[in-house]
Design a protein around this motif. Structure first.
Motif, short mmCIF file in Angstrom:
data_model
loop_
_atom_site.label_atom_id
_atom_site.label_comp_id
_atom_site.label_asym_id
_atom_site.label_seq_id
_atom_site.Cartn_x
_atom_site.Cartn_y
_atom_site.Cartn_z
N GLY A 1 0.82 -1.22 0.00
CA GLY A 1 0.00 0.00 0.00
C GLY A 1 0.85 1.26 0.00
N LYS A 2 1.97 1.22 0.75
CA LYS A 2 2.87 2.39 0.79
C LYS A 2 3.53 2.58 -0.57
N SER A 3 3.95 1.48 -1.17
CA SER A 3 4.58 1.56 -2.49
C SER A 3 3.58 2.08 -3.53
N LEU A 4 2.34 1.63 -3.43
CA LEU A 4 1.29 2.10 -4.36
C LEU A 4 1.05 3.60 -4.16
N THR A 5 1.01 4.02 -2.89
CA THR A 5 0.83 5.46 -2.59
C THR A 5 1.96 6.27 -3.24
N ASP A 6 3.19 5.77 -3.13
CA ASP A 6 4.34 6.49 -3.69
C ASP A 6 4.23 6.59 -5.22
N ILE A 7 3.80 5.52 -5.86
CA ILE A 7 3.68 5.55 -7.33
C ILE A 7 2.61 6.57 -7.75
N ASP B 1 1.17 17.74 0.79
CA ASP B 1 0.36 18.30 -0.30
C ASP B 1 -0.46 17.23 -1.01
N HIS B 2 0.18 16.06 -1.21
CA HIS B 2 -0.48 15.04 -2.02
C HIS B 2 -1.06 13.88 -1.22
N VAL B 3 -0.81 13.87 0.10
CA VAL B 3 -1.27 12.74 0.92
C VAL B 3 -2.02 13.26 2.14
N SER B 4 -3.25 12.79 2.36
CA SER B 4 -3.91 13.09 3.63
C SER B 4 -4.09 11.78 4.38
N VAL B 5 -3.82 11.82 5.67
CA VAL B 5 -3.66 10.60 6.46
C VAL B 5 -4.75 10.52 7.54
N ASP C 1 6.94 -4.77 -7.05
CA ASP C 1 6.47 -5.73 -8.07
C ASP C 1 4.94 -5.76 -8.08
N ILE C 2 4.36 -5.72 -6.90
CA ILE C 2 2.91 -5.83 -6.77
C ILE C 2 2.26 -4.47 -6.99
N ALA C 3 2.89 -3.43 -6.41
CA ALA C 3 2.30 -2.09 -6.48
C ALA C 3 2.20 -1.58 -7.92
N GLU C 4 3.16 -1.97 -8.78
CA GLU C 4 3.10 -1.52 -10.18
C GLU C 4 1.83 -2.07 -10.85
N MET C 5 1.49 -3.32 -10.56
CA MET C 5 0.27 -3.89 -11.13
C MET C 5 -0.96 -3.22 -10.52
N ALA C 6 -0.93 -2.98 -9.21
CA ALA C 6 -2.07 -2.32 -8.55
C ALA C 6 -2.27 -0.92 -9.12
#
Ligand SMILES: NC(=O)c1ccc[n+]([C@@H]2O[C@H](COP(=O)([O-])OP(=O)(O)OC[C@H]3O[C@@H](n4cnc5c(N)ncnc54)[C@H](OP(=O)(O)O)[C@@H]3O)[C@@H](O)[C@H]2O)c1
Length: 235
Positions: A15-21, A44-48, A202-207
């Protein structure tokens, strides 16, 4: 205008990797998990936001009016021989993996429906398709997630697409105990036809592909990203 996505479990691992992408692409992410505000700061781009998705009474009022997509990343890896599982273990895996996803999707659905096209991404395991010992509980829970993926993709088409990524062993906090020393890592590498276990990217790129518009003709799919584990055995 930029797009806006909800990543439940966007604080660690996949999920973190997906957020970064997504944020590197200039789009916005709403990250939610049980201890999200302790782990990362809003920018700016992330609200938590903090939320426990197993709580059906949880307060989702932080969600915006419109969402272009969501991913649900919470899960579990609870592996042991079948005779050592209690019924409550099965119930717990079902709550985290299936009921949590249902709660999150139901909360986000009004906002997803406001987007012209939206996408939901869920996560399964290679152990649903391929029988692996000690995986009875997680395979049963993720089997339910795969059923949800297909049924919901029919119900929400054509406006909202629903797909899942079925992965094999990937180096995240969730898999820490399975990769805690060199011999476990070597065994983890050797099990896969591509001779390595997965990395979050590997997974986040597909997500990221599935949550965005480039996959606009794909729905109801369970896509294996698993180093070959689901289908390939090199003898
Ligand atoms: N890693 C693997 O080898 C592997 C293999 C097969 C399938 N999968 C699946 O891949 C998906 C992603 O896993 P991962 O390895 O990236 O896991 P991870 O690094 O442990 O991340 C899980 C995320 O979900 C959040 N979370 C957990 N329970 C939650 C709850 N009840 N409510 C809200 N947020 C919650 C966690 O944050 P908080 O602690 O702050 O809540 C964290 O951000 C999962 O569905 C998992 O089952 C992983």
């Amino acid at each position: 205008m930029g797009k806006q996505y909800l990543i439940v479990g966007g604080t660690t691992g996949i999920g973190k990797s997906l957020t970064d992408i997504i944020t590197a692409n200039g789009d916005k992410v709403i990250v939610a998990s049980r201890s999200a505000t302790e782990r990362i700061e809003s920018s700016d781009h992330v609200s938590v936001h903090d939320i426990d998705t197993t709580d059906s009474e949880a307060d989702w009022s932080f969600l915006p009016e419109k969402l272009d997509g969501m991913a649900f990343c919470p899960g579990s890896i609870n592996l042991k021989p079948f005779h050592r599982f209690k019924a409550t273990d099965f119930e717990e895996d079902f709550r985290i993996n299936l009921v949590g996803a249902v709660n999150a999707i139901q909360a986000a659905l009004p906002a997803l429906k406001k987007a012209e096209k939206a996408s939901i991404v869920l996560f399964s395991t290679v152990a649903v398709q391929r029988g692996l010992n000690f995986h009875t509980s997680i395979a049963a829970a993720k089997g339910a997630v795969e059923g949800l993926t297909r049924s919901l993709s029919a119900e929400l088409a054509p406006g909202i697409r629903v797909n899942a990524v079925a992965l094999s062993l990937t180096e995240t906090p969730m898999a820490e105990r399975l990769l805690s020393n060199d011999s476990k890592k070597e065994a983890g590498n050797a099990r896969h036809a591509l001779k390595r276990f997965g990395q979050p990217e590997d997974i986040a790129e597909m997500a990221a592909f599935l949550i965005g518009g480039k996959s606009s003709w794909i729905t109801g799919q369970i896509i294996g990203v698993d180093g070959g584990m689901g289908t390939v055995q090199n003898l």
